[in-house]
Scaffold this motif. Structure first.
Motif, PDB file in Angstrom:
ATOM      1  N   ASN A 164     -30.920  -7.532  86.206  1.00  0.00           N
ATOM      2  CA  ASN A 164     -32.192  -6.776  85.665  1.00  0.00           C
ATOM      3  C   ASN A 164     -33.615  -7.594  85.633  1.00  0.00           C
ATOM      4  N   PHE A 165     -34.160  -6.729  85.684  1.00  0.00           N
ATOM      5  CA  PHE A 165     -35.691  -7.778  84.178  1.00  0.00           C
ATOM      6  C   PHE A 165     -36.720  -7.029  84.044  1.00  0.00           C
ATOM      7  N   ALA A 171     -35.022 -11.503  91.924  1.00  0.00           N
ATOM      8  CA  ALA A 171     -34.054 -11.231  90.354  1.00  0.00           C
ATOM      9  C   ALA A 171     -33.126 -10.464  90.656  1.00  0.00           C
ATOM     10  N   GLN A 172     -34.325  -8.836  91.159  1.00  0.00           N
ATOM     11  CA  GLN A 172     -33.216  -7.505  91.168  1.00  0.00           C
ATOM     12  C   GLN A 172     -32.852  -7.642  92.508  1.00  0.00           C
ATOM     13  N   THR A 229     -39.789  -2.389  86.750  1.00  0.00           N
ATOM     14  CA  THR A 229     -39.158  -2.910  85.203  1.00  0.00           C
ATOM     15  C   THR A 229     -37.713  -2.411  85.702  1.00  0.00           C
ATOM     16  N   SER A 230     -36.319  -3.135  84.823  1.00  0.00           N
ATOM     17  CA  SER A 230     -35.008  -2.251  85.290  1.00  0.00           C
ATOM     18  C   SER A 230     -34.035  -2.588  83.861  1.00  0.00           C
ATOM     19  N   GLY A 231     -32.836  -2.324  83.122  1.00  0.00           N
ATOM     20  CA  GLY A 231     -32.311  -2.168  82.880  1.00  0.00           C
ATOM     21  C   GLY A 231     -32.648  -1.720  81.687  1.00  0.00           C
ATOM     22  N   PHE A 232     -34.235  -1.988  80.410  1.00  0.00           N
ATOM     23  CA  PHE A 232     -34.397  -1.691  79.706  1.00  0.00           C
ATOM     24  C   PHE A 232     -35.501  -1.678  79.295  1.00  0.00           C
TER      25      PHE A 232
END
Length: 263
Positions: free
Chosen positions: A149-150, A143-144, A170-173
């Motif tokens: 974002n995941f 996905a990334q 983890t990414s985004g938040f």
């Protein structure tokens, strides 16, 4: 930079906290669901969490389980869920959309095919609650690589040993689950949430958003005051399930957004 990254940069520059609203795609039907989603940005929603209906939603309480069942009874599909995002994108190219759900429908579609379709529809991030970090090769990393974002969940039981693993890709938040249990199970308390958010933020530069148990404008303000923002789902979904007019649902959402933005 994804739309999620851009939104948090914009909020930081304005010294504002994020308000995230969850709705189930297709609840109570496709047309009404689409109308609600299209109305969320004007009601003050910074990020839309779009629920993907599934037959066995293990992390969800009764309210969201029933919403998923209503959507499935109306023959809501993965394709129609992505269509809601694509329709919003025709008039709104900035509000981030996070698809929240479970892995089975994605696995059935095929990860590569799903990611191409999700990206084309305008999805910006994924929260897939039944894929732990040990399974990152399944969906998180692809996905990334595809530009989505995941977003991972951290909970009151995510201890110091487990937290680095949760944060690893983890990414985004980071989505902090404020209470132990399912969605809508109990009320979130800022006094309990604050030290947990601080603990997570000591280990990551990502924004920490708090959800589960936020039902009122005051609670939204209190929780956003100790985090980077807050999520409301069950309280909104309840009003949709009760058959309230779309205008009334959106007016309620605005009171929650206003609360979060006062933090």
């Amino acid at each position: 930079m994804t739309r999620i990254d851009a939104k948090f940069a914009e909020l930081r520059a304005a010294n504002k906290k994020a308000f995230v609203a969850y709705v189930m795609a297709g609840d109570p039907d496709y047309a009404t669901s689409l109308e609600i989603v299209k109305g969320l940005p004007a009601a003050g929603v910074d990020i839309i969490e779009l629920g993907l209906p599934f037959t066995d939603p293990m992390a969800d309480g009764t309210t969201i389980q029933l919403a998923g069942q209503r959507a499935l009874d109306g023959a809501m599909t993965l394709d129609q869920t992505l269509s809601i995002a694509a329709e919003l994108r025709k008039t709104d190219d900035t509000t981030p959309i996070v698809l929240m759900g479970y892995y089975n429908p994605i696995y059935s579609r095929g990860v590569d095919t799903f990611l191409v379709q999700a990206k084309a529809a305008g999805i910006d991030g994924l929260i897939i609650v039944d894929l732990p970090p040990e399974e990152d090769e399944e969906l998180c990393i692809p996905a990334q690589a595809a530009g989505l974002n995941f977003i991972r969940l951290a909970t009151p039981t995510t201890d110091a040993k487990r937290l680095p693993k949760v944060l690893q890709n983890t990414s985004g938040f980071v989505y902090y689950v404020s209470v132990t249990g399912t969605t809508g199970a109990a009320a979130a308390q800022a006094v309990d949430v604050a030290p947990e958010v601080a603990r997570i933020k000591a280990s990551t530069d990502l924004p920490v958003i708090v959800g589960f148990g936020v039902r009122t404008p005051q609670t939204a303000q209190d929780i956003a005051g100790v985090a980077d923002g807050t999520v409301v789902g069950s309280a909104i979904v309840e009003k949709i399930g009760a058959g309230e007019p779309v205008a009334d649902v959106l007016a309620f959402v605005k009171t929650l957004a206003d609360g979060a933005h006062r933090a």
